[in-house]
Motif scaffolding. Structure first.
Motif, PDB file in Angstrom:
ATOM      1  N   TRP A  59      -2.230  11.965  -6.837  1.00 52.98           N
ATOM      2  CA  TRP A  59      -0.992  12.076  -7.453  1.00 52.98           C
ATOM      3  C   TRP A  59       0.161  12.801  -6.664  1.00 52.98           C
ATOM      4  O   TRP A  59      -0.303  13.689  -6.194  1.00 52.98           O
ATOM      5  N   GLY A  60       1.356  12.400  -6.824  1.00 57.56           N
ATOM      6  CA  GLY A  60       2.581  12.905  -6.014  1.00 57.56           C
ATOM      7  C   GLY A  60       2.555  12.587  -4.554  1.00 57.56           C
ATOM      8  O   GLY A  60       3.090  13.049  -3.753  1.00 57.56           O
ATOM      9  N   TYR A  61       1.670  11.278  -4.350  1.00 56.85           N
ATOM     10  CA  TYR A  61       1.764  11.080  -2.842  1.00 56.85           C
ATOM     11  C   TYR A  61       3.240  10.703  -2.496  1.00 56.85           C
ATOM     12  O   TYR A  61       4.320  10.245  -3.148  1.00 56.85           O
ATOM     13  N   LEU A  62       3.328  10.963  -1.066  1.00 52.76           N
ATOM     14  CA  LEU A  62       4.698  10.851  -0.313  1.00 52.76           C
ATOM     15  C   LEU A  62       4.554  10.219   0.763  1.00 52.76           C
ATOM     16  O   LEU A  62       3.365  10.349   1.517  1.00 52.76           O
ATOM     17  N   SER A  63       5.432   9.292   1.263  1.00 50.56           N
ATOM     18  CA  SER A  63       5.453   8.565   2.409  1.00 50.56           C
ATOM     19  C   SER A  63       6.940   8.815   3.286  1.00 50.56           C
ATOM     20  O   SER A  63       7.512   8.551   2.657  1.00 50.56           O
ATOM     21  N   ILE A  64       6.729   8.918   4.581  1.00 46.41           N
ATOM     22  CA  ILE A  64       7.930   9.026   5.416  1.00 46.41           C
ATOM     23  C   ILE A  64       7.597   7.881   6.524  1.00 46.41           C
ATOM     24  O   ILE A  64       6.610   7.975   7.260  1.00 46.41           O
ATOM     25  N   ASP A  65       8.480   6.911   6.273  1.00 52.42           N
ATOM     26  CA  ASP A  65       8.356   5.616   7.228  1.00 52.42           C
ATOM     27  C   ASP A  65       8.917   5.965   8.783  1.00 52.42           C
ATOM     28  O   ASP A  65       9.419   7.186   9.007  1.00 52.42           O
ATOM     29  N   SER A  66       8.987   5.046   9.625  1.00 53.35           N
ATOM     30  CA  SER A  66       9.249   5.338  11.118  1.00 53.35           C
ATOM     31  C   SER A  66      10.978   5.467  11.109  1.00 53.35           C
ATOM     32  O   SER A  66      11.212   5.841  12.323  1.00 53.35           O
ATOM     33  N   ASP A  67      11.543   5.027  10.167  1.00 49.82           N
ATOM     34  CA  ASP A  67      12.817   4.962   9.978  1.00 49.82           C
ATOM     35  C   ASP A  67      13.339   6.380   9.476  1.00 49.82           C
ATOM     36  O   ASP A  67      14.652   6.610   9.087  1.00 49.82           O
ATOM     37  N   GLY A  68      12.480   7.051   8.835  1.00 44.68           N
ATOM     38  CA  GLY A  68      12.996   8.437   8.397  1.00 44.68           C
ATOM     39  C   GLY A  68      13.085   8.436   6.791  1.00 44.68           C
ATOM     40  O   GLY A  68      13.736   9.328   6.344  1.00 44.68           O
ATOM     41  N   HIS A  86      -2.784   6.434  16.411  1.00 46.57           N
ATOM     42  CA  HIS A  86      -2.039   5.259  17.214  1.00 46.57           C
ATOM     43  C   HIS A  86      -2.294   4.127  16.487  1.00 46.57           C
ATOM     44  O   HIS A  86      -3.520   3.587  16.552  1.00 46.57           O
ATOM     45  N   VAL A  87      -1.217   3.644  15.545  1.00 51.28           N
ATOM     46  CA  VAL A  87      -1.533   2.380  14.855  1.00 51.28           C
ATOM     47  C   VAL A  87      -0.646   1.340  15.336  1.00 51.28           C
ATOM     48  O   VAL A  87       0.523   1.438  15.578  1.00 51.28           O
ATOM     49  N   LYS A  88      -1.136   0.033  15.449  1.00 50.66           N
ATOM     50  CA  LYS A  88      -0.205  -1.035  15.770  1.00 50.66           C
ATOM     51  C   LYS A  88      -0.662  -2.305  14.884  1.00 50.66           C
ATOM     52  O   LYS A  88      -1.778  -2.545  14.388  1.00 50.66           O
ATOM     53  N   ILE A 105       3.140   2.382  16.192  1.00 47.26           N
ATOM     54  CA  ILE A 105       3.487   3.826  15.525  1.00 47.26           C
ATOM     55  C   ILE A 105       2.435   4.888  15.823  1.00 47.26           C
ATOM     56  O   ILE A 105       1.364   4.454  15.981  1.00 47.26           O
ATOM     57  N   LEU A 106       2.683   6.060  15.796  1.00 41.26           N
ATOM     58  CA  LEU A 106       1.924   7.132  15.504  1.00 41.26           C
ATOM     59  C   LEU A 106       1.779   7.696  14.133  1.00 41.26           C
ATOM     60  O   LEU A 106       3.034   7.733  13.361  1.00 41.26           O
ATOM     61  N   SER A 107       0.728   7.440  13.414  1.00 41.27           N
ATOM     62  CA  SER A 107       0.524   7.744  11.798  1.00 41.27           C
ATOM     63  C   SER A 107      -0.378   8.723  11.872  1.00 41.27           C
ATOM     64  O   SER A 107      -1.202   9.220  12.425  1.00 41.27           O
ATOM     65  N   SER A 108       0.119   9.598  10.537  1.00 39.35           N
ATOM     66  CA  SER A 108      -0.739  10.637  10.262  1.00 39.35           C
ATOM     67  C   SER A 108      -0.582  10.704   8.612  1.00 39.35           C
ATOM     68  O   SER A 108       0.275  10.326   8.086  1.00 39.35           O
ATOM     69  N   THR A 109      -2.022  11.120   8.294  1.00 36.44           N
ATOM     70  CA  THR A 109      -2.179  10.825   6.892  1.00 36.44           C
ATOM     71  C   THR A 109      -2.856  12.438   6.467  1.00 36.44           C
ATOM     72  O   THR A 109      -3.931  12.494   7.055  1.00 36.44           O
ATOM     73  N   VAL A 110      -2.396  12.960   5.507  1.00 39.42           N
ATOM     74  CA  VAL A 110      -3.251  13.955   4.778  1.00 39.42           C
ATOM     75  C   VAL A 110      -3.928  13.379   3.684  1.00 39.42           C
ATOM     76  O   VAL A 110      -3.445  12.912   2.661  1.00 39.42           O
ATOM     77  N   LEU A 130      -0.094  12.473   1.548  1.00 40.43           N
ATOM     78  CA  LEU A 130       1.197  12.426   2.459  1.00 40.43           C
ATOM     79  C   LEU A 130       0.738  11.508   3.773  1.00 40.43           C
ATOM     80  O   LEU A 130      -0.309  11.605   4.499  1.00 40.43           O
ATOM     81  N   HIS A 131       1.727  10.685   3.971  1.00 41.10           N
ATOM     82  CA  HIS A 131       1.700   9.711   5.242  1.00 41.10           C
ATOM     83  C   HIS A 131       2.730   9.723   5.876  1.00 41.10           C
ATOM     84  O   HIS A 131       3.875   9.604   5.386  1.00 41.10           O
ATOM     85  N   THR A 132       2.936   9.840   7.010  1.00 43.24           N
ATOM     86  CA  THR A 132       3.943   9.712   7.980  1.00 43.24           C
ATOM     87  C   THR A 132       3.726   8.782   9.081  1.00 43.24           C
ATOM     88  O   THR A 132       2.805   8.637   9.789  1.00 43.24           O
ATOM     89  N   GLU A 133       5.016   8.182   9.656  1.00 42.82           N
ATOM     90  CA  GLU A 133       4.895   7.298  10.694  1.00 42.82           C
ATOM     91  C   GLU A 133       6.194   7.611  11.708  1.00 42.82           C
ATOM     92  O   GLU A 133       7.086   7.846  11.245  1.00 42.82           O
ATOM     93  N   THR A 134       5.891   7.717  12.868  1.00 42.18           N
ATOM     94  CA  THR A 134       6.825   7.862  13.999  1.00 42.18           C
ATOM     95  C   THR A 134       6.679   6.836  14.974  1.00 42.18           C
ATOM     96  O   THR A 134       5.681   6.531  15.341  1.00 42.18           O
TER      97      THR A 134
END
Length: 149
Positions: A57-66, A106-108, A122-127, A139-143
């Protein structure tokens, strides 16, 4: 005295062994959770139900475009893509607490978006948080990755 030392040695051995096994299980569990999340994206259509089942609940994602998305805001994007393949390289898992962990990898992936060929490196991180005995993505982020392969 000898018996006390033996008991302490056995106790320390058990403690270090169980801690090591816990760390190995945590690493294995989080990597499996991350892979299942990516597998939900595979195919001609994203398995939205499977993907959402893995979200806290409350999941957030930040994609590689910010761009920041909530779980529901992410749906139109997910419905516009079809992932044909992905690889997770060099995953690194860290325990944050007894009920949370983070994975960085590192995800392709390759696929289509709105019918056009796309790929991402991308470099990906997930909590991940554990609720009711199940790991869920919080929380998931991609750079964009600039690593040379």
């Amino acid at each position: 005295m000898h018996t006390t030392i033996t008991r302490l040695a056995v106790a320390f051995t058990f403690l270090f062994t169980s801690t090591s096994l816990y760390a190995e299980n945590l690493q294995k569990n989080i990597i499996e959770c991350e892979a299942k999340m990516w597998k939900a994206l595979i195919g001609p259509k994203v398995d939205i139900e499977e993907f959402q089942r893995r979200l806290a609940w409350g999941y957030l994602s930040i994609d590689s475009d910010g761009v920041l998305y909530s779980g529901q805001e992410n749906l139109p994007y997910l419905q516009s893509i079809a992932v044909s393949s992905f690889t997770i390289k060099n995953p690194s898992v860290r325990e944050l607490s007894s009920t949370s962990a983070v994975i960085v990898a590192h995800v392709k992936w390759d696929g289509t978006r709105d019918g056009h060929q796309v790929s991402a490196d991308i470099l990906s991180s997930t909590v991940w948080i554990k609720r009711d005995g199940k790991w869920r993505a919080q929380l998931h982020t991609e750079t964009a990755s600039h690593a040379e392969n």
